[in-house]
Motif scaffolding. Sequence first.
Motif, PDB file in Angstrom:
ATOM      1  N   ASP A   1       1.407  -1.487  -0.087  1.00  0.00           N
ATOM      2  CA  ASP A   1       0.003   0.220  -0.221  1.00  0.00           C
ATOM      3  C   ASP A   1       1.027   1.449  -0.137  1.00  0.00           C
ATOM      4  OD1 ASP A   1      -2.494  -1.625   0.016  1.00  0.00           O
ATOM      5  OD2 ASP A   1      -1.922  -1.721   2.383  1.00  0.00           O
ATOM      6  N   VAL A   2       0.770   1.754  -0.934  1.00  0.00           N
ATOM      7  CA  VAL A   2       1.670   3.573  -1.170  1.00  0.00           C
ATOM      8  C   VAL A   2       1.200   4.597  -0.477  1.00  0.00           C
ATOM      9  CG1 VAL A   2       2.692   4.725  -2.968  1.00  0.00           C
ATOM     10  CG2 VAL A   2       2.729   2.365  -2.936  1.00  0.00           C
TER      11      VAL A   2
ATOM     12  N   VAL B   1      -4.941  -3.474  -6.947  1.00  0.00           N
ATOM     13  CA  VAL B   1      -6.274  -3.634  -5.997  1.00  0.00           C
ATOM     14  C   VAL B   1      -6.969  -2.055  -6.419  1.00  0.00           C
ATOM     15  CG1 VAL B   1      -7.261  -2.876  -4.018  1.00  0.00           C
ATOM     16  CG2 VAL B   1      -4.665  -4.147  -3.427  1.00  0.00           C
ATOM     17  N   VAL B   2      -8.153  -2.591  -6.667  1.00  0.00           N
ATOM     18  CA  VAL B   2      -9.445  -1.431  -6.839  1.00  0.00           C
ATOM     19  C   VAL B   2      -9.416  -0.431  -6.728  1.00  0.00           C
ATOM     20  CG1 VAL B   2     -11.632  -1.113  -8.612  1.00  0.00           C
ATOM     21  CG2 VAL B   2     -10.179  -3.381  -8.969  1.00  0.00           C
ATOM     22  N   GLY B   3      -9.932   0.863  -7.357  1.00  0.00           N
ATOM     23  CA  GLY B   3      -9.705   1.750  -6.244  1.00  0.00           C
ATOM     24  C   GLY B   3      -8.368   2.055  -5.108  1.00  0.00           C
TER      25      GLY B   3
ATOM     26  N   ASN C   1      -1.051  -3.260  -4.173  1.00  0.00           N
ATOM     27  CA  ASN C   1      -1.587  -4.035  -5.750  1.00  0.00           C
ATOM     28  C   ASN C   1      -0.577  -5.261  -4.502  1.00  0.00           C
ATOM     29  OD1 ASN C   1       1.706  -5.342  -5.396  1.00  0.00           O
ATOM     30  ND2 ASN C   1       2.112  -2.891  -5.387  1.00  0.00           N
ATOM     31  N   TYR C   2      -1.616  -6.399  -4.834  1.00  0.00           N
ATOM     32  CA  TYR C   2      -1.013  -7.861  -4.331  1.00  0.00           C
ATOM     33  C   TYR C   2       0.341  -8.146  -5.218  1.00  0.00           C
ATOM     34  CZ  TYR C   2      -4.669  -8.481  -1.294  1.00  0.00           C
ATOM     35  OH  TYR C   2      -5.380  -8.041   0.158  1.00  0.00           O
ATOM     36  N   SER C   3       1.060  -8.957  -5.021  1.00  0.00           N
ATOM     37  CA  SER C   3       2.198  -9.678  -5.968  1.00  0.00           C
ATOM     38  C   SER C   3       2.866 -11.052  -5.124  1.00  0.00           C
ATOM     39  CB  SER C   3       3.357  -8.827  -5.809  1.00  0.00           C
ATOM     40  OG  SER C   3       3.544  -7.489  -6.647  1.00  0.00           O
ATOM     41  N   ILE C   4       3.181 -11.787  -6.243  1.00  0.00           N
ATOM     42  CA  ILE C   4       3.865 -13.270  -6.335  1.00  0.00           C
ATOM     43  C   ILE C   4       5.248 -12.486  -5.969  1.00  0.00           C
ATOM     44  CG2 ILE C   4       4.415 -15.752  -6.406  1.00  0.00           C
ATOM     45  CD1 ILE C   4       1.268 -14.633  -4.924  1.00  0.00           C
ATOM     46  N   PHE C   5       6.441 -13.341  -5.354  1.00  0.00           N
ATOM     47  CA  PHE C   5       7.602 -13.016  -5.229  1.00  0.00           C
ATOM     48  C   PHE C   5       7.933 -14.717  -5.110  1.00  0.00           C
ATOM     49  CE2 PHE C   5       6.798  -8.758  -4.538  1.00  0.00           C
ATOM     50  CZ  PHE C   5       7.586  -8.302  -5.132  1.00  0.00           C
TER      51      PHE C   5
END
Length: 94
Positions: free
Chosen positions: A8-9, A46-48, A52-56
């Motif tokens: 979350d930025v 993530v809409v709105g 983001n969700y990320s896979i590392f």
Amino acid sequence: MLYLVRMDVTPPRDMDPEEFARIKTREKDYALALQRDGRWRHIWRVVGQYSNYSIFDVAGNDELHRILQDLPLFPYMRIAVTPLATHPSDLAAQ
């Protein structure tokens, strides 16, 4: 090792827009390089939200920590990390 990471930025409200644009350009270049080498496997917005969700896919906790800490937007992020394991009902694991 696979990790689900939520980022979350929240940049400072008084941040210079041009400086923020430069940081986002560096962030994108870094993220694309990690995607190309296979360590940043997936990214979804993530809409709105500015999130983001990320896979590392990395060797372990220390490597993931270094990658996240090197993100240009890291100082403005809240990050949640969830280590992932194979589920026994996953068709790909059969």
